[in-house]
Structure formats: C-alpha cells, structure tokens
Design a protein around this motif. Structure first.
Motif, PDB file in Angstrom:
ATOM      1  N   GLY A 184      31.681  52.421 -55.045  1.00 12.61           N
ATOM      2  CA  GLY A 184      32.804  53.057 -54.403  1.00 12.61           C
ATOM      3  C   GLY A 184      32.942  52.607 -52.966  1.00 12.61           C
ATOM      4  O   GLY A 184      33.880  52.986 -52.271  1.00 12.61           O
ATOM      5  N   ASP A 185      31.974  51.781 -52.509  1.00 11.95           N
ATOM      6  CA  ASP A 185      31.943  51.370 -51.107  1.00 11.95           C
ATOM      7  C   ASP A 185      32.577  49.984 -50.926  1.00 11.95           C
ATOM      8  O   ASP A 185      31.907  48.998 -50.706  1.00 11.95           O
ATOM      9  CB  ASP A 185      30.506  51.391 -50.573  1.00 11.95           C
ATOM     10  CG  ASP A 185      29.559  50.577 -51.451  1.00 11.95           C
ATOM     11  OD1 ASP A 185      29.951  50.184 -52.575  1.00 11.95           O
ATOM     12  OD2 ASP A 185      28.432  50.324 -51.000  1.00 11.95           O
ATOM     13  N   SER A 192      30.354  56.134 -62.561  1.00 10.27           N
ATOM     14  CA  SER A 192      29.434  55.600 -61.561  1.00 10.27           C
ATOM     15  C   SER A 192      29.265  54.100 -61.686  1.00 10.27           C
ATOM     16  O   SER A 192      28.501  53.492 -60.940  1.00 10.27           O
ATOM     17  CB  SER A 192      28.065  56.275 -61.694  1.00 10.27           C
ATOM     18  OG  SER A 192      27.516  56.019 -62.992  1.00 10.27           O
ATOM     19  N   GLU A 224      21.940  49.179 -52.346  1.00 16.28           N
ATOM     20  CA  GLU A 224      22.162  49.596 -53.726  1.00 16.28           C
ATOM     21  C   GLU A 224      23.578  50.136 -53.841  1.00 16.28           C
ATOM     22  O   GLU A 224      23.952  51.094 -53.159  1.00 16.28           O
ATOM     23  CB  GLU A 224      21.136  50.644 -54.146  1.00 16.28           C
ATOM     24  CG  GLU A 224      19.709  50.093 -54.147  1.00 16.28           C
ATOM     25  CD  GLU A 224      18.678  51.136 -54.546  1.00 16.28           C
ATOM     26  OE1 GLU A 224      19.053  52.327 -54.594  1.00 16.28           O
ATOM     27  OE2 GLU A 224      17.522  50.757 -54.787  1.00 16.28           O
ATOM     28  N   ALA A 225      24.371  49.534 -54.713  1.00 16.59           N
ATOM     29  CA  ALA A 225      25.800  49.857 -54.785  1.00 16.59           C
ATOM     30  C   ALA A 225      26.048  51.148 -55.552  1.00 16.59           C
ATOM     31  O   ALA A 225      25.367  51.441 -56.536  1.00 16.59           O
ATOM     32  CB  ALA A 225      26.542  48.716 -55.467  1.00 16.59           C
ATOM     33  N   ASP A 226      27.057  51.897 -55.072  1.00 21.65           N
ATOM     34  CA  ASP A 226      27.604  52.968 -55.898  1.00 21.65           C
ATOM     35  C   ASP A 226      29.002  52.585 -56.376  1.00 21.65           C
ATOM     36  O   ASP A 226      29.689  53.367 -57.019  1.00 21.65           O
ATOM     37  CB  ASP A 226      27.629  54.305 -55.146  1.00 21.65           C
ATOM     38  CG  ASP A 226      28.531  54.263 -53.906  1.00 21.65           C
ATOM     39  OD1 ASP A 226      29.237  53.248 -53.703  1.00 21.65           O
ATOM     40  OD2 ASP A 226      28.510  55.242 -53.156  1.00 21.65           O
ATOM     41  N   GLN A 272      36.643  50.993 -61.029  1.00 20.75           N
ATOM     42  CA  GLN A 272      35.469  51.848 -61.006  1.00 20.75           C
ATOM     43  C   GLN A 272      35.532  52.748 -62.225  1.00 20.75           C
ATOM     44  O   GLN A 272      36.570  53.370 -62.497  1.00 20.75           O
ATOM     45  CB  GLN A 272      35.423  52.688 -59.734  1.00 20.75           C
ATOM     46  CG  GLN A 272      34.099  53.395 -59.532  1.00 20.75           C
ATOM     47  CD  GLN A 272      33.986  54.023 -58.143  1.00 20.75           C
ATOM     48  OE1 GLN A 272      34.917  53.957 -57.361  1.00 20.75           O
ATOM     49  NE2 GLN A 272      32.843  54.623 -57.864  1.00 20.75           N
ATOM     50  N   TYR A 308      31.017  49.972 -62.706  1.00 21.33           N
ATOM     51  CA  TYR A 308      32.047  49.027 -62.279  1.00 21.33           C
ATOM     52  C   TYR A 308      32.362  48.142 -63.468  1.00 21.33           C
ATOM     53  O   TYR A 308      31.461  47.552 -64.074  1.00 21.33           O
ATOM     54  CB  TYR A 308      31.499  48.206 -61.116  1.00 21.33           C
ATOM     55  CG  TYR A 308      32.464  47.270 -60.430  1.00 21.33           C
ATOM     56  CD1 TYR A 308      33.574  47.752 -59.743  1.00 21.33           C
ATOM     57  CD2 TYR A 308      32.241  45.897 -60.422  1.00 21.33           C
ATOM     58  CE1 TYR A 308      34.437  46.890 -59.071  1.00 21.33           C
ATOM     59  CE2 TYR A 308      33.085  45.027 -59.751  1.00 21.33           C
ATOM     60  CZ  TYR A 308      34.195  45.523 -59.079  1.00 21.33           C
ATOM     61  OH  TYR A 308      35.037  44.670 -58.414  1.00 21.33           O
ATOM     62  N   ASP A 340      26.317  48.910 -64.454  1.00 23.74           N
ATOM     63  CA  ASP A 340      25.849  50.256 -64.115  1.00 23.74           C
ATOM     64  C   ASP A 340      25.072  50.301 -62.814  1.00 23.74           C
ATOM     65  O   ASP A 340      24.848  51.384 -62.266  1.00 23.74           O
ATOM     66  CB  ASP A 340      24.981  50.807 -65.251  1.00 23.74           C
ATOM     67  CG  ASP A 340      25.812  51.134 -66.484  1.00 23.74           C
ATOM     68  OD1 ASP A 340      26.785  51.886 -66.349  1.00 23.74           O
ATOM     69  OD2 ASP A 340      25.492  50.613 -67.563  1.00 23.74           O
ATOM     70  N   SER A 341      24.629  49.154 -62.321  1.00 21.77           N
ATOM     71  CA  SER A 341      23.899  49.129 -61.056  1.00 21.77           C
ATOM     72  C   SER A 341      24.012  47.749 -60.447  1.00 21.77           C
ATOM     73  O   SER A 341      24.277  46.757 -61.126  1.00 21.77           O
ATOM     74  CB  SER A 341      22.423  49.489 -61.260  1.00 21.77           C
ATOM     75  OG  SER A 341      21.760  48.463 -61.974  1.00 21.77           O
TER      76      SER A 341
END
Length: 537
Positions: free
Chosen positions: A364-365, A382, A360-362, A379, A384, A528-529
């Motif tokens: 920032g990784d 929270s 699950e992406a944040d 970014q 993208y 958002d996710s």
C-alpha cells in the motif's frame, strides 16, 4: 567477523565428528541452516570429492518426510560443505539420558517417524549406514533423521564392503562382518534405536566395542521393558538374517496399519505436539529402567575379528545412559509458539524509517496500481496482483532504492490463473529497463535473465527444472565482486540457480516483482510478500 562459507555465515559450532564440524549458519535469505564443513584432509582427496558429489546428489533425491533435507552443497578450494535444514531440538540420546525412556504414544510416534524417514531414504536409493540416537533430532513437529555423511548408493556394494562404518551398538550383524549392505542394515539399526528409546538401555549392552559386536552377531537383544505391540515389531527388525527383516515400508505399515507415507508424518506431528486433534495418549513413563546385566570386562572374545580392522573413531564406545529425573518439554511446540506470539504482541516495534532494513512491503506504500497496455496491477487485500495480457511482461518497482553493495530480494507468489512465469528482479532501472530477472514458470522451470526494455534479454541461467509448489518463495541475490555481479536464486529455501555477469554488469538501483503470460492466454500472479535487504544481514 564471522566466517562465511558458500554465502552462509557461520554463527556457532553445533558439534564435531569424524568427517568434520557442524555449524549453525545464517543463510543468504536470512534463515537458519546446519552447515557441515568436511575435514580439509578429506576435501583435498580427489576420490573423496567424487564420492562427496555422488552422495550429495543422492541425498538431494531423498523426500523430506521426517528428515533434514539437503539445501545446498559445494566445494570451495579445500573446503567441502553440506547445508541442511536446521532442526531445533535435542537429539534422542541426549533426551533419553536427561528425560528417561519414552513410552506409549511418544514412543509410537518416534517409531513411525524414523520408519517414515527410512522409507524416504531407501526410496531415493540411499542407505543411511549410521542410524543411531544422536542422528535423530527431536523437533517440536516430530523426529528428524539427519547425517547422511557416510551414506552410500545402494548399488555401490564394492565400496560398502571395503570398510566397516557406523556405530558399534547399532550395527547390523552383516555390517559387523564387513559384508555388502542393503537397506536391511538400517532396519536393524531402527530396531536398536527404538529399543534404546523405550528402555533407556542399549539392546546388546555396553562395554568394549569388540564385545558389543560379538553380542550383535551371536546373542539375542534384551527387549524387556518394551510394550508388547512395539516389541514384536522391534524383534522382527533385529533378526540376525537380513533377508527376514521387514522393509522400512513394512515397518510403517505394521505401525500405522498401512497409512500412506505423507499421512504418517501428520500422525507423528499430531502425536508429538499434543495437538487437540490427536487421540489422547498416556504420558511417558519417566522412571529409569534398571539394567541388571553385569558390566563386562575387557578380555578378548573368541571368534571375533580383531579390532585393528576397524577405525578407532568408529569403535569409540557409547556409554550406557543414566536416566535423570529432570523433565524434558516433549510437547512444548504449540505452547512455546503461543508464548512467543504473546511476547511479540507485548513488544513495541519502532516504525520503519527510510534507512532501516529490511524493507518489507505491505503493497500500500506507493506500489504502482492501475492498467496499462500490457495488463494491470492492483492491491488485493494484503497482497499485490499482476494480470498480464497474452504475450506481455509486467515488472513493477518497489518504492525503495537498493542499498549499496549486495542485495537480497524475496517474494512469496502464486500463479493464480493462466500460464507463464513470475518472480523478482534486482539491480534495475525504471528509466532504462535494465534489470536482472529471477523467474519460475508454472511448469517449474527457473531462469536468470539479464533484461533491457525492448530486447529479448540474455539468459544467464536455465531454463532448468526445480521443485516448485503452488505457493513459491523466490529469493534472489545480486552481489558485486571483482568487477562482476554474482547472481543466485533460491526457490522454497533451496539454491536452484547461480550465474555471474562481467559484461557491463548492472549496479545497485531498483528492485521489484515481475510476471509474464504465455502467448495465447492471460496470466494472473498474486504476490503475498516482498522484502529487500542488504546481503549478509
């Protein structure tokens, strides 16, 4: 190993009926659904298959107001299945039997919720035909009407008159006589359901089915114990003559003073969950209502049609409930959610390792950031964001390789500015540009496209209309089987597209998100996710 039907993994049996079994199932997107498996003897009948497809198409037209919407359906060999939203909660028959009758605001909210559901059902040209307490589920957000398994299109009077379908205690007089039905039959059933909910008794008593049916056609319902206001509406709904019964919309107007349909559902949810914004309501009266009616014997009743013309399964009597004193948590929704959050906060979750799923992406990784000839990626809090120049397409890879075998990719996204399309992709390669793209446009069109950098791509599905929203959850599946890739797409939990590719299909690789602009203006899409996991988990 759990059985899989149509991509849905059966988890446990919820119930059985005359048409088949209902199972709790895991969806390919990781959620829960109720999956109804039609009895194989029916599924093999060509006439039933045609009727099944027609009824599914009709059920898909029903708005979601206070119903369990149809998410998917199909016929796979001898297995016909129907997938609806899973509603967690007891049915009304169980709740009244264990908790006792409803009163005050709870009864009013129930009446409004079921009337709202009927308005939506009838508005889609469908008659439910078997509205009864066991087909009303009490979710934390209000009542949900389920099971259109014997629903028929309103215009299909010839089929409707060939058999008596339904549950005796809640049949309309014209249904008892086997006459062609109109939506007024559901209004009559609504009156019976509300009378049962408010008194704990069947409005025409119990006993042998033939006697119940006789009382429905010849006697007045017993409504003592209902509050005066709701009793007057129920009396009109239980009129013997269907022509003088109110419509479902009229019921709703009488109950909420003309409040529009969407607002009516909000009234139900505020009342049902005990939200602080709702007006205070008296607590339900939990005392069992006495029933002095003598238990009828089983002698035949003169003037009634012989019971042999009705299916034995249909005539199975529903016993008179015996209310108990155990308290049912009617308004546990908000409190239960708060408790769940508190428990979750107290649990230590291990850090996500490179091998753990789901990813699950944040954002920032190691997601790509910066500008290019076609636009930019950044970014945003929270989320993208992809900003795409006119006539360009951007696609960005997640910093995680896909697992071997099938994969599920999902993202929640918004077209914040401009026109164009956006979505997710899978089985891709950053070096070659190969990928399967699953997209939704600002106008609600969905597509599945096989792409390679520098080409227009091959459209495998669409463009086709789908019910989109301001914020859309796009879920895609890429699965390998028999030398081909099977591709499926869901939009807001509804299956909207299916395709397959056997022409040099792409294999597991990378996945990510994409966005494209129109020819004359830029587009900005916010994600958002994003999540990635093996199919079937």
């Amino acid at each position: 190993m759990n059985e899989v039907i149509g991509g849905y993994t059966l988890r446990r049996l919820l119930g059985r009926g005359g048409m088949g079994e209902v199972h709790l199932a895991s969806t390919p997107t990781g959620g829960l659904a109720a999956l109804k498996v039609i009895h194989p003897t029916l599924a093999r009948d060509p006439a039933f298959r045609r009727r099944f497809e027609r009824e599914v198409a009709a059920a898909r037209r029903v708005a979601r107001f206070c119903t369990a919407p149809v998410l998917d359906a199909g016929i796979d060999g001898d297995v016909a299945y129907l997938v609806t939203e899973y509603v967690k909660g007891p049915d009304l028959a169980q709740a009244v039997n264990e908790q006792g009758p409803l009163s005050g605001g709870n009864l009013e909210a129930l009446a409004v919720g079921i009337a709202t559901a009927l308005s939506a059902i009838h508005g889609a040209g469908v008659i439910h035909r078997d509205l009864k307490p066991s087909n009303v589920l009490l979710s934390p957000l209000g009542p949900r009407v389920i099971d259109f398994g014997i629903a028929q299109l309103v215009e299909n009077d010839s089929l409707a008159s060939q058999a008596i379908l339904g549950t005796p205690a809640f049949m309309a007089p014209e249904q008892v006589r086997g006459e062609p039905l109109t939506p007024a039959a559901d209004v009559f059933a609504w009156g019976g359901v509300i009378a049962f909910a408010g008194t704990g008794r069947l409005p025409f008593g119990g006993g042998a089915p033939g006697e119940v049916l006789y009382r429905i056609t010849q006697e007045e319902p017993r409504l003592d114990g209902l509050d005066d206001g709701i009793r007057q509406v129920v009396e009109r709904a239980l009129a013997k003559d269907p022509r003088v019964r109110p419509t479902a919309q009229r019921l709703l107007a009488d109950l909420v003073g003309g409040t529009r349909l969407a607002t009516a559902t909000e009234v139900v949810e505020r009342t049902w969950t005990g939200s602080p914004t709702a007006h205070p309501r008296p607590a339900p009266d939990l005392r069992p209502a006495p029933d002095p009616r003598p238990v009828p014997d089983s002698r035949p009743v003169p003037g009634m049609p012989p019971a042999s013309g009705i299916s034995p399964a249909v005539l199975a009597p529903e016993p008179e409930p015996r209310p108990k004193r155990r308290r049912w948590p009617w308004a546990a929704g908000a409190a239960g959610l708060a408790l769940a959050v508190a428990v979750a906060a107290a649990v230590t979750v291990p850090a996500l390792s490179q091998e753990s799923w789901p990813y699950e992406a944040d954002f920032g990784d190691s997601w790509e950031l910066g500008s290019s000839e076609g636009g930019s990626a950044r970014q945003a809090g929270s989320g993208y964001e992809l900003t795409v120049k006119p006539g360009w397409r951007l696609w960005k890879s997640a910093p995680r390789q896909e697992p071997e075998g099938g994969v599920i990719v999902s993202a929640k996204a918004t077209l914040a500015e401009g026109t164009g399309e956006y979505g997710v992709w899978c089985h891709g390669s950053a070096s070659s540009g190969d990928r399967y793209e699953f997209g939704v446009s600002g106008s609600g069109k969905v597509t599945i496209v096989k792409r390679r950098t520098g080409t227009r791509g091959t459209t495998l599905y669409g463009p086709a209309d789908a019910q989109s929203a301001a914020v859309n959850r796009v879920v895609a599946e890429c699965g390998e089987s028999g030398g081909k890739v099977t591709l499926r797409m869901w939009l807001n939990e509804r299956l909207v597209a299916e395709a397959s590719d056997a022409d040099a299909p792409y294999g597991p690789g990378e996945s990510g998100v994409h966005a494209a602009s129109g020819a004359t203006a830029s587009a900005r899409v916010r994600f958002d996710s994003f999540a990635l996991r093996p199919a079937g988990k």
